[in-house]
Design a protein around this motif. Structure first.
Motif, PDB file in Angstrom:
ATOM      1  N   UNK A 286      29.604  22.811 -50.016  1.00 32.08           N
ATOM      2  CA  UNK A 286      29.543  22.759 -51.369  1.00 32.08           C
ATOM      3  C   UNK A 286      28.259  23.196 -51.977  1.00 32.08           C
ATOM      4  N   UNK A 287      27.395  22.569 -51.186  1.00 35.77           N
ATOM      5  CA  UNK A 287      25.766  22.658 -51.497  1.00 35.77           C
ATOM      6  C   UNK A 287      24.867  23.474 -50.529  1.00 35.77           C
ATOM      7  N   UNK A 288      25.592  24.570 -49.728  1.00 37.29           N
ATOM      8  CA  UNK A 288      24.916  25.145 -48.641  1.00 37.29           C
ATOM      9  C   UNK A 288      23.817  25.556 -49.066  1.00 37.29           C
ATOM     10  N   UNK A 289      23.903  26.403 -50.252  1.00 38.18           N
ATOM     11  CA  UNK A 289      22.602  27.147 -50.561  1.00 38.18           C
ATOM     12  C   UNK A 289      21.397  26.319 -51.023  1.00 38.18           C
TER      13      UNK A 289
ATOM     14  N   UNK B 279      19.789  15.828 -41.212  1.00 43.58           N
ATOM     15  CA  UNK B 279      19.348  14.590 -41.804  1.00 43.58           C
ATOM     16  C   UNK B 279      19.134  14.705 -43.433  1.00 43.58           C
ATOM     17  N   UNK B 280      18.644  16.161 -43.811  1.00 43.11           N
ATOM     18  CA  UNK B 280      18.284  16.348 -45.144  1.00 43.11           C
ATOM     19  C   UNK B 280      19.583  16.131 -46.087  1.00 43.11           C
ATOM     20  N   UNK B 281      20.762  16.543 -45.531  1.00 48.06           N
ATOM     21  CA  UNK B 281      21.961  16.536 -46.075  1.00 48.06           C
ATOM     22  C   UNK B 281      22.345  15.117 -46.375  1.00 48.06           C
ATOM     23  N   UNK B 282      22.259  14.364 -45.261  1.00 50.28           N
ATOM     24  CA  UNK B 282      22.397  12.828 -45.401  1.00 50.28           C
ATOM     25  C   UNK B 282      21.637  12.288 -46.481  1.00 50.28           C
ATOM     26  N   UNK B 283      20.364  12.398 -46.555  1.00 48.64           N
ATOM     27  CA  UNK B 283      19.451  12.007 -47.623  1.00 48.64           C
ATOM     28  C   UNK B 283      20.050  12.455 -49.009  1.00 48.64           C
ATOM     29  N   UNK B 284      20.343  13.702 -49.070  1.00 53.15           N
ATOM     30  CA  UNK B 284      20.752  13.862 -50.305  1.00 53.15           C
ATOM     31  C   UNK B 284      21.961  13.563 -50.867  1.00 53.15           C
TER      32      UNK B 284
END
Length: 330
Positions: A209-212, A296-301
């Motif tokens: 849902x937030x790929x971009x 790792x970036x997605x987990x933090x977001x």
């Protein structure tokens, strides 16, 4: 008269006595509080640790909720200061640091962070620290010795602390003891485990849902003129500018880490890079792939999103700021 179970009061008193005599650290104290939390969840038991500067003694309080308020069960062994005297407000308690002959007060520091530096994120992160601590206290995570050792080794490597001497010097410069360092590492591991718990199995769906947001951007910029929008021409223009000794260059950030004005830009836009006013253009965009780095970036977001929701639902009062400024940090 309290409405709390007398057995709970007895258990709380026994616990604070044991913790005080053992001079237990806060993580250990929270672990030993777990049986009370499991047996009396309605009282929402919480633990508070205090180390008195005057005599170096340690004291613990167990806080228990009841409909009319909160009950505190505390214990201070002789000759330590009795618990009513601990934390008594002294003039110096409002001081943060002395700079030359000027004493900087805590309220001034918070005001400077928020207004003078316009760094609202600092205050939000301070609130986040409290929210994380509360969550870990209410829902502790178990961390084994192997995880702690691996985390401590990784932390030292990241800080360049490759031997005992450099580690001791680093701790001394920050006024930390070996026990403080162990608590810091344990907290780091616990937060990582909490983050994994918050993310759960939702990561692939959330990423889709937030790929971009996690696309890799290729940005060309120059402090003089405007770079072309065509990739090859833009890169050649930047290279020529650099050879001529002018300020220019390229960046390859993830979209979420790029300047906000560039994330969805379709042409040249003014921005600031390394403190320099420049004109920049996105000349290429690589679709995000869920590799280890992106994960790792997605987990933090996702964790930041969770914290933002918690901040919005939590009342925050800054004790050293004027009453009319003790509003919620969003």
């Amino acid at each position: 008269m309290t409405t709390l179970d007398p057995a709970l009061l007895d258990a709380a008193l026994t616990l604070v006595r044991e913790l005080t005599v053992d001079r237990a650290g806060l993580p250990e104290a929270r672990r030993r509080l777990t049986p009370l939390r499991e047996r009396w969840p309605g009282a929402d038991p919480a633990i508070v640790r205090d180390e008195e500067v005057a005599d170096g003694s340690v004291s613990f309080d167990v806080l228990l909720r009841e409909p009319a308020g909160t009950v505190s069960v505390a214990y201070s062994p002789t000759p330590a200061l009795p618990w009513p005297l601990r934390g008594a407000v002294r003039h110096s308690d409002h001081h943060l640091a002395r700079v030359g002959t000027r004493t900087l007060r805590v309220g001034e520091a918070l005001t400077a962070l928020d207004f003078l530096w316009y760094d609202h994120d600092v205050l939000a992160r301070l609130v986040d620290t409290g929210l994380v601590a509360e969550e870990l206290e209410q829902h502790p995570v178990e961390v084994d010795d192997g995880e702690l050792q691996a985390a401590a080794d990784a932390y030292r490597r990241a800080k360049g602390l490759l031997d005992a001497e450099s580690t001791a010097r680093w701790l001394a410069e920050r006024g930390l003891s070996a026990e403080d360092f162990a608590d810091l590492v344990a907290h780091t591991v616990a937060v990582a485990r909490l983050r994994a718990r918050v993310v759960g199995d939702r990561l692939p769906e959330w990423f889709a849902a937030h790929r971009s947001t996690f696309d890799r951007l290729l940005i060309a910029w120059t402090a003089e003129g405007t770079p072309p929008t065509d990739r090859a021409t833009a890169l050649a223009t930047v290279a020529a500018a650099v050879r001529a000794g002018r300020a220019a260059g390229v960046l390859r950030p993830v979209a979420v880490a790029a300047p906000a004005e560039l994330r969805d830009a379709t042409g040249p836009v003014p921005t600031t890079i390394a403190g320099i006013a420049v004109t920049a253009v996105v000349v290429d965009r690589e679709p995000a792939v869920l590799d280890d780095g992106t994960r790792a970036l997605v987990e933090r977001a996702m964790f930041d999103e969770w914290l933002a929701r918690r901040r919005a639902d939590t009342d925050v009062e800054w004790f050293w700021l004027p009453r009319d400024r003790t509003t919620r940090v969003r």
